[in-house]
Design a protein around this motif. Structure first.
Motif, PDB file in Angstrom:
ATOM      1  N   GLY A 491      -2.937   0.728   4.123  1.00  0.00           N
ATOM      2  CA  GLY A 491      -2.606   1.560   3.340  1.00  0.00           C
ATOM      3  C   GLY A 491      -3.554   2.134   1.850  1.00  0.00           C
ATOM      4  N   GLN A 492      -4.787   0.819   1.855  1.00  0.00           N
ATOM      5  CA  GLN A 492      -6.112   1.444   1.332  1.00  0.00           C
ATOM      6  C   GLN A 492      -6.499   2.558   1.464  1.00  0.00           C
ATOM      7  N   LEU A 493      -6.922   3.573   1.039  1.00  0.00           N
ATOM      8  CA  LEU A 493      -8.147   4.768   1.107  1.00  0.00           C
ATOM      9  C   LEU A 493      -9.317   3.795   1.316  1.00  0.00           C
ATOM     10  N   ASN A 547      -4.839  -1.470   9.866  1.00  0.00           N
ATOM     11  CA  ASN A 547      -4.769  -2.297  10.234  1.00  0.00           C
ATOM     12  C   ASN A 547      -6.140  -3.374  10.059  1.00  0.00           C
ATOM     13  N   VAL A 548      -5.907  -4.949  10.106  1.00  0.00           N
ATOM     14  CA  VAL A 548      -6.283  -5.884   9.530  1.00  0.00           C
ATOM     15  C   VAL A 548      -6.141  -7.555  10.391  1.00  0.00           C
ATOM     16  N   ASP A 549      -7.087  -7.596  11.288  1.00  0.00           N
ATOM     17  CA  ASP A 549      -7.278  -9.018  12.342  1.00  0.00           C
ATOM     18  C   ASP A 549      -8.531  -9.655  12.083  1.00  0.00           C
ATOM     19  N   PRO A 550      -8.871 -10.043  10.590  1.00  0.00           N
ATOM     20  CA  PRO A 550     -10.256 -10.767  10.811  1.00  0.00           C
ATOM     21  C   PRO A 550     -10.091 -12.287  12.025  1.00  0.00           C
ATOM     22  N   ILE A 555     -10.780  -3.812  12.000  1.00  0.00           N
ATOM     23  CA  ILE A 555     -10.258  -3.292  11.356  1.00  0.00           C
ATOM     24  C   ILE A 555      -9.456  -1.798  11.577  1.00  0.00           C
ATOM     25  N   GLY A 556      -8.362  -1.357  12.069  1.00  0.00           N
ATOM     26  CA  GLY A 556      -8.158  -0.333  12.463  1.00  0.00           C
ATOM     27  C   GLY A 556      -7.735   1.143  10.706  1.00  0.00           C
ATOM     28  N   LEU A 557      -8.101   2.138  11.845  1.00  0.00           N
ATOM     29  CA  LEU A 557      -8.495   2.813  10.494  1.00  0.00           C
ATOM     30  C   LEU A 557      -7.757   4.513  10.542  1.00  0.00           C
ATOM     31  N   SER A 558      -6.804   5.515   9.678  1.00  0.00           N
ATOM     32  CA  SER A 558      -6.425   6.158  10.231  1.00  0.00           C
ATOM     33  C   SER A 558      -7.050   7.952   8.813  1.00  0.00           C
ATOM     34  N   LEU A 559      -7.203   8.293  10.079  1.00  0.00           N
ATOM     35  CA  LEU A 559      -7.740   9.865   9.255  1.00  0.00           C
ATOM     36  C   LEU A 559      -6.378  10.880   9.440  1.00  0.00           C
ATOM     37  N   TYR A 578      -1.242  -7.721   9.305  1.00  0.00           N
ATOM     38  CA  TYR A 578      -2.257  -7.604  10.756  1.00  0.00           C
ATOM     39  C   TYR A 578      -1.959  -7.181  11.382  1.00  0.00           C
ATOM     40  N   TYR A 579      -2.609  -5.943  12.460  1.00  0.00           N
ATOM     41  CA  TYR A 579      -2.194  -5.461  13.374  1.00  0.00           C
ATOM     42  C   TYR A 579      -2.917  -4.942  14.629  1.00  0.00           C
TER      43      TYR A 579
END
Length: 606
Positions: A491-493, A547-550, A555-559, A578-579
């Motif tokens: 959810g972080q921009l 999403n974040v998967d270390p 790292i998944g992003l969305s516009l 994490y997804y």
């Protein structure tokens, strides 16, 4: 009563004496009367003529007659041939010794009548032509009787040799010997026996053959040899021919082949190292095919087998010294004693070096110490090791460089899959391309390293059995993905730069070495066929972390969520999630975010 003949008719003193002698030897005629003086003179003249002509024999030009030397002059030799005139032979036609002609008065001689009377009333004679005439007679008799003649080879001409048999004869190259002779000059001056195979006396042509006699002699010897030849027999022979693969030995009318492997117990490159053409040797009959008249011979079989009692002389594990006798692509042969060689395979030459060719380690003639690895007396094979005579560095390297040790070395080689770093004693450590950087994606290690460069690395693993030393460079530094979930939350921009655009989406660098993926389904609320319709490399854009998967470094992003995020920013206490960065997850996340946004709006309403 007898009367002596007086000189008349222009006769020489010799002729007169000859006629008078014959007249004196004639008996008186019975009942003869004493003639008158006139009649006596007439009768005397007729008797002169009859007796003179009777005393001489007729000679013909072109024939050979017998005579006797009566005078030797400075240029001519006078010969009495029983004709009304003496004959002359040029002095040069007689052989000489120390410049003196080998002829004396009274010698009998055969001469050739060239001309009955010359301008000076003498008969022209020739000794050389008479000799040739006699030679031709002898040659003709030999030809008709199928006899053997002897001659001396005097010169080489086109197609063969010239032979002196009294006259010049031709010996074709194909008739000189049973086998072709390369150097015909060595035969000049030699005397042999020949058979006449063609004769043309009118043209003066004589063709000879020596091969016919040799074949006949060989056939006779072959029959004798075949009768007594047996396998296992020791026989004597003459080295007749030497080839790259062996030698042919003449056993007496039949040739036997001795292969190069049966010449010597030791390894040789060519039979000429041991054998000499024309030498006599003692060999053993290994095989004998009487029907096809084929004989296999061996020279080494006449000597003791050096491979006997091999295990006693060269036990496994023993260190022995030898001499390098041959080098091949796969190894080097070392002679341990005369006739006994062992092979040092290329893989047994060094513990640490990858030997591309044995010549990089050994040279012909080197004296080396090797270890016996295996010995097979039946197959006559010995396996040797060179590296086994020195300590194996792989036995102690794990103790000297335990896992986790930081080392420093020079890059020795760069490949597409990694870099090799020299450690010590010829051991190289491999840094796989995946262990070079935590975050940098490299197509080839040469993008960041050069050969000879000094680098630091961490020991990751040592495989003694397979002799592999694994190193890592990125392991020296902290993995930025280990705490990525603390720096980036769902959810972080964030802001970032587009580094790559593919058919399935765009990669955005959100911090040095950390990239996030905007899937094509998250580029816009509208359906996007191609990611380049929305963005391109180098664009500075904002995106929302979905999403974040270390563990997987993803790292998944969305516009699509940027507008909603700006109007409804996430709470600071929101837990990280994490997804997987799939389109389904984007849809589910979108639904979750929308639900939270609606709930927030409801709370804000009066």
């Amino acid at each position: 009563m007898r009367k002596k003949c007086v000189r008349g008719y222009g006769m020489s003193v010799k002729e007169e004496g000859l006629i008078n002698e014959r007249m004196e030897d004639r008996p008186p005629t019975e009942g003869s009367e004493e003639p008158s003086e006139t009649k006596a003179k007439a009768d005397e003249g007729e008797s002169f003529k009859e007796l003179y002509e009777e005393s001489l024999h007729e000679v013909q030009e072109g024939e050979v007659v017998h005579g006797r030397v009566i005078h030797i002059g400075p240029e001519f030799v006078t010969v009495d041939i029983g004709f009304k005139s003496e004959g002359q032979v040029p002095l040069r036609e007689f052989p000489t010794k120390n410049g003196t002609p080998l002829v004396v008065v009274g010698d009998p001689i055969d001469v050739f009548v060239e001309r009955k009377e010359s301008e000076i009333g003498m008969v022209n004679l020739s000794k050389e032509k008479a000799d040739k005439f006699k030679f031709w007679e002898e040659i003709s008799r030999a030809w008709n009787a199928d006899q053997v003649i002897e001659g001396k080879i005097v010169s080489r001409i086109k197609g063969g040799l010239t032979v002196d048999i009294g006259v010049q004869a031709f010996l074709p190259g194909s008739q000189i010997d049973i086998r072709p002779i390369r150097n015909l000059e060595k035969l000049i001056g030699s005397t042999f026996k020949f058979k006449i195979i063609k004769l043309n006396r009118r043209r003066g042509n004589v063709v000879l053959s020596r091969r016919i006699l040799l074949e006949k002699e060989r056939d006779s010897l072959r029959q004798q040899t075949l009768e007594k030849l047996e396998e296992g027999q020791m026989v004597e022979g003459i080295v007749k021919n030497i080839t790259d693969y062996g030698a042919f030995i003449d056993l007496g009318g039949i040739d036997g082949l001795m292969h190069i492997t049966d010449i010597c117990w030791a390894r040789i490159n060519h039979p000429a190292q041991v054998l000499t053409l024309g030498s006599k040797i003692k060999v053993k009959v290994l095989q004998f095919d009487r029907e096809h008249q084929r004989v296999s011979l061996g020279l080494k079989q006449t000597l003791p087998d050096p491979w006997q009692n091999l295990a006693e002389k060269f036990p496994v594990g023993a260190r022995v010294k030898g001499k390098v006798t041959s080098i091949t692509d796969y190894g080097a042969f070392v002679e341990l004693q005369e006739g006994v060689e062992g092979l040092v395979h290329v893989s047994e030459m060094s513990w640490t070096k990858r030997v591309r060719h044995p010549s990089k380690i050994l040279s012909m003639g080197d004296e080396v110490e090797v270890m016996v690895l295996d010995a097979d007396q039946a197959q006559k094979r010995i396996s040797l090791g060179l590296k086994q005579t020195t300590p194996n560095p792989w036995d102690t390297i794990a103790e000297r460089y335990p896992v986790g040790t930081k080392i420093q070395g020079r890059i020795k080689n760069i490949t597409e899959f990694g870099i090799f770093i020299g450690i010590d004693e010829g051991i190289d450590g491999l840094v796989h391309i995946s262990d070079i950087s935590w975050v940098q994606r490299l197509k080839h290690p040469s993008e960041v390293f050069k050969k000879g460069q000094e680098v630091q690395a961490l020991v990751l693993n040592i495989d003694k059995e397979n002799q592999r030393f694994s190193l890592g460079i990125k392991q020296i530094q902290k993995n930025p993905w280990d705490d990525v979930h603390h720096r980036f939350r769902v959810g972080q921009l964030i802001k970032g730069r587009v580094t790559n655009v593919t058919k399935f989406g765009a990669f955005i660098e959100i911090e040095p070495g950390i990239e996030g993926l905007v899937h094509i389904s998250e580029l816009s609320h509208q359906k996007v066929e191609n990611a380049t319709e929305v963005t391109k490399v180098g664009d500075e854009i904002q995106a929302v972390i979905i999403n974040v998967d270390p563990k997987k470094h993803k790292i998944g992003l969305s516009l699509k969520e940027v507008d909603r995020n700006q109007s409804h920013p996430p709470q600071k206490e929101t837990s990280p999630a994490y997804y997987d960065d799939t389109s389904d997850f984007g849809r589910m996340l979108k639904e979750g975010l929308e639900k939270r946004a609606r709930e927030a709006d409801t709370l804000r309403e009066p």
